[in-house]
Design an enzyme around this catalytic site. Structure first.
Site, PDB file in Angstrom:
ATOM      1  N   SER A 141       0.837  -1.202   0.000  1.00  0.00           N
ATOM      2  CA  SER A 141       0.000   0.000   0.000  1.00  0.00           C
ATOM      3  C   SER A 141       0.869   1.247   0.000  1.00  0.00           C
ATOM      4  O   SER A 141       1.977   1.241   0.557  1.00  0.00           O
ATOM      5  CB  SER A 141      -0.851  -0.046   1.275  1.00  0.00           C
ATOM      6  OG  SER A 141      -1.451   1.193   1.513  1.00  0.00           O
ATOM      7  N   TYR A 167      -2.127  -0.863  11.030  1.00  0.00           N
ATOM      8  CA  TYR A 167      -2.350  -1.486   9.720  1.00  0.00           C
ATOM      9  C   TYR A 167      -1.224  -1.117   8.752  1.00  0.00           C
ATOM     10  O   TYR A 167      -0.624  -1.978   8.109  1.00  0.00           O
ATOM     11  CB  TYR A 167      -3.706  -1.058   9.126  1.00  0.00           C
ATOM     12  CG  TYR A 167      -3.768  -1.343   7.634  1.00  0.00           C
ATOM     13  CD1 TYR A 167      -3.950  -2.644   7.170  1.00  0.00           C
ATOM     14  CD2 TYR A 167      -3.567  -0.325   6.692  1.00  0.00           C
ATOM     15  CE1 TYR A 167      -3.951  -2.911   5.808  1.00  0.00           C
ATOM     16  CE2 TYR A 167      -3.571  -0.586   5.331  1.00  0.00           C
ATOM     17  CZ  TYR A 167      -3.760  -1.880   4.886  1.00  0.00           C
ATOM     18  OH  TYR A 167      -3.740  -2.147   3.534  1.00  0.00           O
ATOM     19  N   LYS A 171       1.998  -3.468   6.737  1.00  0.00           N
ATOM     20  CA  LYS A 171       2.397  -3.512   5.315  1.00  0.00           C
ATOM     21  C   LYS A 171       3.892  -3.225   5.200  1.00  0.00           C
ATOM     22  O   LYS A 171       4.607  -3.875   4.437  1.00  0.00           O
ATOM     23  CB  LYS A 171       1.581  -2.486   4.507  1.00  0.00           C
ATOM     24  CG  LYS A 171       0.106  -2.816   4.435  1.00  0.00           C
ATOM     25  CD  LYS A 171      -0.185  -3.915   3.434  1.00  0.00           C
ATOM     26  CE  LYS A 171      -1.219  -4.897   3.883  1.00  0.00           C
ATOM     27  NZ  LYS A 171      -1.499  -5.968   2.957  1.00  0.00           N
TER      28      LYS A 171
HETATM   29  P1  NAD Z   1     -10.766  -7.388   1.432  1.00  0.00           P
HETATM   30  O1  NAD Z   1     -10.989  -7.359   2.898  1.00  0.00           O
HETATM   31  O2  NAD Z   1     -11.910  -7.115   0.541  1.00  0.00           O
HETATM   32  O3  NAD Z   1     -10.135  -8.801   1.014  1.00  0.00           O
HETATM   33  C1  NAD Z   1      -9.269  -9.509   1.851  1.00  0.00           C
HETATM   34  C2  NAD Z   1      -9.764 -10.941   1.904  1.00  0.00           C
HETATM   35  O4  NAD Z   1      -8.870 -11.687   2.737  1.00  0.00           O
HETATM   36  C3  NAD Z   1     -11.157 -11.083   2.513  1.00  0.00           C
HETATM   37  O5  NAD Z   1     -11.974 -11.866   1.659  1.00  0.00           O
HETATM   38  C4  NAD Z   1     -10.930 -11.767   3.857  1.00  0.00           C
HETATM   39  O6  NAD Z   1     -12.003 -12.617   4.192  1.00  0.00           O
HETATM   40  C5  NAD Z   1      -9.632 -12.506   3.614  1.00  0.00           C
HETATM   41  N1  NAD Z   1      -8.789 -12.678   4.811  1.00  0.00           N
HETATM   42  C6  NAD Z   1      -8.458 -11.740   5.732  1.00  0.00           C
HETATM   43  N2  NAD Z   1      -7.658 -12.282   6.671  1.00  0.00           N
HETATM   44  C7  NAD Z   1      -7.474 -13.582   6.337  1.00  0.00           C
HETATM   45  C8  NAD Z   1      -6.748 -14.652   6.924  1.00  0.00           C
HETATM   46  N3  NAD Z   1      -6.052 -14.508   8.054  1.00  0.00           N
HETATM   47  N4  NAD Z   1      -6.785 -15.869   6.318  1.00  0.00           N
HETATM   48  C9  NAD Z   1      -7.489 -16.038   5.171  1.00  0.00           C
HETATM   49  N5  NAD Z   1      -8.193 -15.059   4.581  1.00  0.00           N
HETATM   50  C10 NAD Z   1      -8.188 -13.830   5.152  1.00  0.00           C
HETATM   51  O7  NAD Z   1      -9.569  -6.366   1.129  1.00  0.00           O
HETATM   52  P2  NAD Z   1      -9.081  -5.785  -0.265  1.00  0.00           P
HETATM   53  O8  NAD Z   1      -9.508  -4.374  -0.344  1.00  0.00           O
HETATM   54  O9  NAD Z   1      -9.407  -6.714  -1.351  1.00  0.00           O
HETATM   55  O10 NAD Z   1      -7.515  -5.785  -0.013  1.00  0.00           O
HETATM   56  C11 NAD Z   1      -6.708  -6.837  -0.462  1.00  0.00           C
HETATM   57  C12 NAD Z   1      -5.280  -6.548  -0.065  1.00  0.00           C
HETATM   58  O11 NAD Z   1      -4.871  -5.299  -0.625  1.00  0.00           O
HETATM   59  C13 NAD Z   1      -5.044  -6.425   1.438  1.00  0.00           C
HETATM   60  O12 NAD Z   1      -3.805  -7.025   1.734  1.00  0.00           O
HETATM   61  C14 NAD Z   1      -4.989  -4.940   1.672  1.00  0.00           C
HETATM   62  O13 NAD Z   1      -4.194  -4.618   2.792  1.00  0.00           O
HETATM   63  C15 NAD Z   1      -4.332  -4.468   0.382  1.00  0.00           C
HETATM   64  N6  NAD Z   1      -4.646  -3.078   0.050  1.00  0.00           N
HETATM   65  C16 NAD Z   1      -5.976  -2.720  -0.065  1.00  0.00           C
HETATM   66  C17 NAD Z   1      -6.276  -1.406  -0.362  1.00  0.00           C
HETATM   67  C18 NAD Z   1      -7.715  -0.952  -0.436  1.00  0.00           C
HETATM   68  O14 NAD Z   1      -7.970   0.242  -0.234  1.00  0.00           O
HETATM   69  N7  NAD Z   1      -8.659  -1.831  -0.736  1.00  0.00           N
HETATM   70  C19 NAD Z   1      -5.252  -0.469  -0.561  1.00  0.00           C
HETATM   71  C20 NAD Z   1      -3.929  -0.899  -0.468  1.00  0.00           C
HETATM   72  C21 NAD Z   1      -3.641  -2.215  -0.155  1.00  0.00           C
HETATM   73  C1  WQD Z   2      -9.772   9.205   0.822  1.00  0.00           C
HETATM   74  C2  WQD Z   2     -10.051  10.684   1.041  1.00  0.00           C
HETATM   75  C3  WQD Z   2     -10.354  11.248   3.350  1.00  0.00           C
HETATM   76  C4  WQD Z   2     -14.061   8.981   3.889  1.00  0.00           C
HETATM   77  C5  WQD Z   2      -6.906   4.419   3.046  1.00  0.00           C
HETATM   78  C6  WQD Z   2      -5.833   3.747   3.867  1.00  0.00           C
HETATM   79  C7  WQD Z   2      -4.676   3.368   2.996  1.00  0.00           C
HETATM   80  C8  WQD Z   2      -5.138   2.545   1.807  1.00  0.00           C
HETATM   81  C9  WQD Z   2      -6.244   3.205   1.074  1.00  0.00           C
HETATM   82  C10 WQD Z   2      -5.008   0.216   2.336  1.00  0.00           C
HETATM   83  C11 WQD Z   2      -9.306  11.254   2.238  1.00  0.00           C
HETATM   84  C12 WQD Z   2     -11.631  11.485   2.575  1.00  0.00           C
HETATM   85  C13 WQD Z   2     -12.925   9.560   3.366  1.00  0.00           C
HETATM   86  C14 WQD Z   2     -15.149   9.820   4.258  1.00  0.00           C
HETATM   87  C15 WQD Z   2     -13.891  11.727   3.515  1.00  0.00           C
HETATM   88  N1  WQD Z   2      -5.666   1.267   2.205  1.00  0.00           N
HETATM   89  N2  WQD Z   2     -12.833  10.905   3.177  1.00  0.00           N
HETATM   90  N3  WQD Z   2     -15.007  11.166   4.055  1.00  0.00           N
HETATM   91  O1  WQD Z   2      -7.342   7.503   3.736  1.00  0.00           O
HETATM   92  O2  WQD Z   2      -6.410   7.750   1.394  1.00  0.00           O
HETATM   93  O3  WQD Z   2      -6.373   5.580   2.458  1.00  0.00           O
HETATM   94  O4  WQD Z   2      -7.294   3.534   1.994  1.00  0.00           O
HETATM   95  O5  WQD Z   2      -3.826   0.049   2.278  1.00  0.00           O
HETATM   96  O6  WQD Z   2      -3.803   2.652   3.800  1.00  0.00           O
HETATM   97  O7  WQD Z   2      -5.402   4.668   4.871  1.00  0.00           O
HETATM   98  O8  WQD Z   2      -8.550   6.486   1.748  1.00  0.00           O
HETATM   99  O9  WQD Z   2     -10.898   6.350   1.048  1.00  0.00           O
HETATM  100  O10 WQD Z   2     -10.361   6.529   3.517  1.00  0.00           O
HETATM  101  O11 WQD Z   2      -9.997   8.516   2.040  1.00  0.00           O
HETATM  102  O12 WQD Z   2     -13.818  12.948   3.363  1.00  0.00           O
HETATM  103  O13 WQD Z   2     -16.182   9.366   4.769  1.00  0.00           O
HETATM  104  O14 WQD Z   2     -11.444  10.841   1.343  1.00  0.00           O
HETATM  105  O15 WQD Z   2     -10.161  12.227   4.317  1.00  0.00           O
HETATM  106  O16 WQD Z   2      -8.959  12.575   1.916  1.00  0.00           O
HETATM  107  P1  WQD Z   2      -7.145   6.936   2.397  1.00  0.00           P
HETATM  108  P2  WQD Z   2     -10.023   6.887   2.122  1.00  0.00           P
END
Ligand code: NAD
Ligand code: WQD
Length: 358
Positions: A141, A167, A171
Site C-alpha cells: 500500500s 495497519y 504492510k
Molecule cells: P478485502 O478485505 O476485501 O479482502 C481480503 C480478503 O482476505 C477477505 O476476503 C478476507 O475474508 C480474507 N482474509 C483476511 N484475513 C485472512 C486470513 N487470516 N486468512 C485467510 N483469509 C483472510 O480487502 P481488499 O480491499 O481486497 O484488499 C486486499 C489486499 O490489498 C489487502 O492485503 C490490503 O491490505 C491491500 N490493500 C488494499 C487497499 C484498499 O484500499 N482496498 C489499498 C492498499 C492495499
Molecule cells: C480518501 C479521502 C479522506 C471517507 C486508506 C488507507 C490506505 C489505503 C487506502 C489500504 C481522504 C476522505 C474519506 C469519508 C472523507 N488502504 N474521506 N469522508 O485515507 O487515502 O487511504 O485507503 O492500504 O492505507 O489509509 O482512503 O478512502 O479513507 O480517504 O472525506 O467518509 O477521502 O479524508 O482525503 P485513504 P479513504
C-alpha cells in the site's frame, strides 16, 4: 497418484474472495496460459450463503467466466491446512491479498492486525518454502510511505517513517521481512505492489466492493449515500493546501490493478529476475474529495448530500504516485478514468444495494 486433484500448474490467491482479490481472479481467468486458480480465504471479510460452500463473489465469477475455482475456507494461521493446499495442487506462484485492512480498527486492535497480517504472511511464506514455491506477489500500500516528503511518490521515497496506523505498519514490516528473505536466498522472486486508492468494480456489476458495516473509505461511502443506505457524506476537512481544500488521492480502478498483478507475474518469467521489487500501482494523478463527489454525481445522476467536518486523525493532505517504474518494469499503466471508476462503482452499487447479501 492423486486422482482427486489435478496437478496442472496453479496460482494460489489468498484473500481471493475479497474486493481486489476477486477482480484479480477474473483477470487471471481471462489469461490463456493460466490453468488453475486456487483461492484460500477465511471469509472474515467476504460473504457466503449458509447453503453454499463457496463465497458469493467466487460463485458469480464462475458464472461470469464459465470456469471452476478451487476454494479452501481456511485461515492463513492454519499451517497444516495451508500445507494441504500445496499438497493438493501444483502451486507455482502465490498472489497474497489476505489481510485485515481497516485503518481505524487497527488502532484499537493492533495485536489482531499484527497476527493476521504479519504472522499470516510469515506462515504462508514458510509453507511456500517447504513446497519449493518462491514466486510471490504481495498486496502492499502507499501507506508504507507515511507522510509524503515529496510528490509524486516514487519507490525510492523513504518507507516506514510517520506511518499513522498499525495497519500501515503491518504492510511496511511485511515488506522488510520479504526483503530479508530475498537477501537470504536468491531463489525468491517477490514483487510488492504498492496500491494507491483502489475503487471501481467489474463493469458487469456482478462483483464489487462490499464493506462490512459503515464504510471507512470514500468511494463506498459515497456510493452508499447515492443508493440511500446512508444519508450524508462527511467530508473530512476543507482546509488542506490542495486545489479546493479537501484531501487529494490517486484513485485507481480495481480492474487496472488486477491487470498489474498479471503483468507482475510475467516479470517472473524474465531471465535474471530475482529478489524483492516494490512497484507503485496508481494513475499518477490526484483528485480531491470534492472532485470525486462531482464525478460520482455526474456518473450516477444522483445528488450526494455532504457536510464539511473536521479533518480525520492521521490523514494526509495529498498523495499520488510516480508510475514510471510500473511502466518501465512491468509494461503497465492505468487505462481507466475517474468517470469509469464512478460509473462502474455506481453500476455495482445500484444493482446490489445490499452488496452480496441480496
Ligand atoms: P478485502 O478485505 O476485501 O479482502 C481480503 C480478503 O482476505 C477477505 O476476503 C478476507 O475474508 C480474507 N482474509 C483476511 N484475513 C485472512 C486470513 N487470516 N486468512 C485467510 N483469509 C483472510 O480487502 P481488499 O480491499 O481486497 O484488499 C486486499 C489486499 O490489498 C489487502 O492485503 C490490503 O491490505 C491491500 N490493500 C488494499 C487497499 C484498499 O484500499 N482496498 C489499498 C492498499 C492495499
Ligand atoms: C480518501 C479521502 C479522506 C471517507 C486508506 C488507507 C490506505 C489505503 C487506502 C489500504 C481522504 C476522505 C474519506 C469519508 C472523507 N488502504 N474521506 N469522508 O485515507 O487515502 O487511504 O485507503 O492500504 O492505507 O489509509 O482512503 O478512502 O479513507 O480517504 O472525506 O467518509 O477521502 O479524508 O482525503 P485513504 P479513504
Amino acid at each position: 497418484m492423486n486422482f482427486r486433484f489435478s496437478k496442472m500448474p496453479a496460482i494460489l490467491v489468498t484473500g481471493g474472495a475479497g474486493y481486489v482479490g476477486s477482480h484479480t481472479v477474473v483477470t487471471l481467468l481471462e489469461q490463456e496460459d493460466i490453468d488453475e486458480i486456487v483461492v484460500v480465504d477465511n471469509l472474515c471479510n467476504s460473504y457466503r450463503h449458509d447453503s453454499d460452500k463457496k463465497p458469493v463473489a467466487l460463485r458469480r465469477i464462475e458464472e461470469m467466466t464459465g470456469r471452476t475455482l478451487h476454494f479452501y475456507p481456511i485461515d492463513l494461521s492454519d499451517q497444516k491446512a495451508l500445507a494441504k493446499v500445496f499438497e493438493n495442487h501444483k502451486i507455482e506462484c502465490v498472489i497474497h491479498f489476505a489481510a485485515l485492512k481497516a485503518v481505524g480498527e487497527s488502532v484499537d486492535k493492533p495485536l489482531e492486525y499484527y497476527q493476521a497480517n504479519i504472522t499470516g504472511t510469515c506462515t504462508l511464506i514458510e509453507v511456500m518454502r517447504k513446497y519449493n514455491v518462491h514466486k510471490l506477489i504481495y498486496s502492499s500500500s502507499c501507506t508504507v510511505y507515511g507522510e509524503p516528503q515529496r510528490l509524486p511518490l516514487d519507490e525510492s521515497h523513504p518507507t516506514g517513517q510517520g506511518i499513522s496506523s498499525p495497519y500501515g505498519r503491518t504492510k511496511y514490516f511485511c515488506e522488510e521481512i520479504m526483503k530479508d528473505l530475498c537477501n537470504s536466498d536468491q531463489k525468491w522472486q517477490i514483487i510488492s505492489l504498492r496500491y494507491f486508492n483502489p475503487v471501481g468494480a467489474h463493469p458487469s456489476g456482478r462483483i464489487g466492493e462490499d464493506p462490512a458495516g459503515i464504510p471507512n473509505n470514500l468511494m463506498p461511502f459515497i456510493s452508499q449515500v447515492a443508493v440511500g443506505r446512508l444519508s450524508e457524506l462527511m467530508v473530512f476537512g476543507d482546509d488542506y493546501p490542495t486545489v479546493d481544500g479537501s484531501g487529494v488521492r490517486d484513485y485507481i480502478h480495481v480492474q487496472d490493478l488486477a491487470v498489474g498483478h498479471v503483468k507482475a507475474m510475467k516479470l517472473f518469467q524474465k531471465d535474471g529476475f530475482s529478489g524483492f521489487r516494490a512497484v507503485n500501482l496508481g494513475t499518477g494523478t490526484g483528485y480531491s474529495v470534492l472532485q470525486m463527489i462531482s464525478a460520482f454525481e455526474a456518473a450516477s445522476g444522483r445528488k450526494i448530500p455532504y457536510k464539511i467536518v473536521n479533518r480525520r486523525a492521521g490523514d494526509i493532505a495529498a498523495n499520488y504516485a510516480d508510475v514510471s517504474l510500473a511502466q518501465s518494469l512491468l509494461g503497465w499503466s492505468a487505462t481507466k478514468t475517474v468517470d469509469d471508476m464512478c460509473r462502474d462503482t455506481w453500476n455495482w452499487q445500484s444493482r446490489n444495494p445490499q452488496g452480496y447479501k441480496c
